[in-house]
Design an enzyme around this catalytic site. Structure first.
Site, mmCIF file in Angstrom:
data_model
loop_
_atom_site.group_PDB
_atom_site.id
_atom_site.type_symbol
_atom_site.label_atom_id
_atom_site.label_comp_id
_atom_site.label_asym_id
_atom_site.label_seq_id
_atom_site.Cartn_x
_atom_site.Cartn_y
_atom_site.Cartn_z
ATOM 1 N N HIS A 144 0.835 -1.210 0.000
ATOM 2 C CA HIS A 144 0.000 0.000 0.000
ATOM 3 C C HIS A 144 0.866 1.255 0.000
ATOM 4 C CE1 HIS A 144 -3.483 2.534 1.315
ATOM 5 N NE2 HIS A 144 -2.528 3.193 1.962
ATOM 6 N N GLU A 145 1.892 1.265 0.847
ATOM 7 C CA GLU A 145 2.767 2.436 0.917
ATOM 8 C C GLU A 145 3.613 2.578 -0.351
ATOM 9 O OE1 GLU A 145 2.118 4.491 3.128
ATOM 10 O OE2 GLU A 145 0.892 3.160 4.349
ATOM 11 N N HIS A 148 1.527 4.201 -2.900
ATOM 12 C CA HIS A 148 1.469 5.660 -2.726
ATOM 13 C C HIS A 148 2.648 6.322 -3.439
ATOM 14 C CE1 HIS A 148 -1.927 6.608 -0.255
ATOM 15 N NE2 HIS A 148 -1.547 5.849 0.763
ATOM 16 N N GLU A 222 -6.416 6.966 -1.224
ATOM 17 C CA GLU A 222 -6.328 5.762 -0.396
ATOM 18 C C GLU A 222 -6.936 4.561 -1.112
ATOM 19 O OE1 GLU A 222 -4.744 5.090 2.465
ATOM 20 O OE2 GLU A 222 -3.926 7.114 2.234
#
Length: 304
Positions: A144-145, A148, A222
């Site tokens: 997930h990071e 980003h 997100e």
């Protein structure tokens, strides 16, 4: 509560004072003219974008200092080796440079990413995450990071914040002139003392609406990062990670300046929901379960 209000007012007063000093220096020393609305807009843009990109440039340094994150330069344990290798593999899949990998001491399950660009980023996980999550769940959080970073979210948010800052500074002073002129009987002289109070209040009001817009974009990204993590680590792992967060969810202890880049945001209800940086976890889980995933998304640039 009163401490926060006082700090907020002091910050705005400091910004106003700095704006006035810089404007005077630029006009007096360098002969830069800010006459008229076009000059004011230029001045607002310089400060609006300048502040946003200075914050972005310092984001890695400030995040490390604020959280006490320790970058893994030479892995000393099996867990550290696994973290570094997992991020390295995900970065290669996403087509970005290898981020710095760090661990910070916090009881919560959380992680964050920040940095100036896709090839100069930082991915950090909390000790609480390492204690409470399985390897599959932790892998999904790191994906997930990394998503980003691959999506360029830090730069995108800086651009959005720059635009919003510009219009807050510009509109507060335009509307402030109109109100001050009306209250002072439409005289032709310069602004009265009350003009600066009016601008301060308008800065706060317009700034609140600007924050709502910025947080809407933050919530949207997100969902994209969750989808990117599903591509990098697997949909079932990302859903499991979000369900684990929902079971253990509490208030984030990350500093405000990087809270929006954590996997776990603060919980709010009512009007405060408009200022949430993250969507509710239930909505994120439902979006992952219901959204079709393109197996070639990473290669075709969906998350980049």
């Amino acid at each position: 509560m009163f401490k926060r209000i006082a700090l907020f007012l002091a910050t705005n007063l400091a910004v106003l004072a700095l704006l006035s000093i810089v404007m005077a220096v630029l006009q007096g020393v360098f002969g830069v003219s800010f006459a008229g609305n076009s000059g004011l807009l230029l001045f607002a843009a310089l400060f609006g974008f300048g502040g946003a990109f200075i914050s972005l440039a310092l984001s890695k340094w400030s995040a490390k200092r604020a959280t006490g994150a320790q970058v893994i330069t030479e892995p000393r344990t099996e867990v550290e080796r696994w973290l570094v290798e997992t991020v390295r593999r995900q970065a290669e899949m996403a087509g970005i440079g290898m981020p710095e990998v760090a661990i910070y001491d916090a009881p919560e399950i959380n992680a964050f990413a920040t940095g100036m660009n896709r090839n100069n980023a930082l991915v950090a996980v909390s000790t609480g995450l390492l204690r409470s999550m399985s390897r599959d769940e932790a892998e999904a959080v790191m994906a997930h990071e990394v998503s980003h970073v691959a999506n360029g979210d830090m730069v995108t948010m800086a651009l959005i914040q720059g635009v919003l800052n510009t219009f807050v500074i510009f509109l507060a002073r335009i509307v402030g002139r109109v109100i001050d002129s009306a209250l002072s009987g439409n005289r032709d002289g310069g602004p009265s003392f009350f003009y600066f109070i009016i601008v301060l209040v308008l800065d706060m009001i317009f700034g609140l609406f600007a924050s709502m817009i910025a947080m809407w974009f933050s919530r949207h990204r997100e969902f994209r990062a969750d989808a990117g993590a599903a591509q990098l680590a697997g949909r079932h792992k990302m859903i499991a990670a979000l369900e684990r967060l929902a079971q253990n969810h509490g208030q984030s202890t990350l500093p405000n300046q990087i809270q929006a880049f954590g996997i776990s945001g603060a919980v709010s209800h009512g009007m405060k929901r408009l200022l949430m940086s993250h969507p509710p976890l239930a909505e994120r889980i439902a979006a992952l379960k219901n959204a079709p995933l393109d197996t070639d998304a990473v290669r075709q640039g969906v998350i980049s």
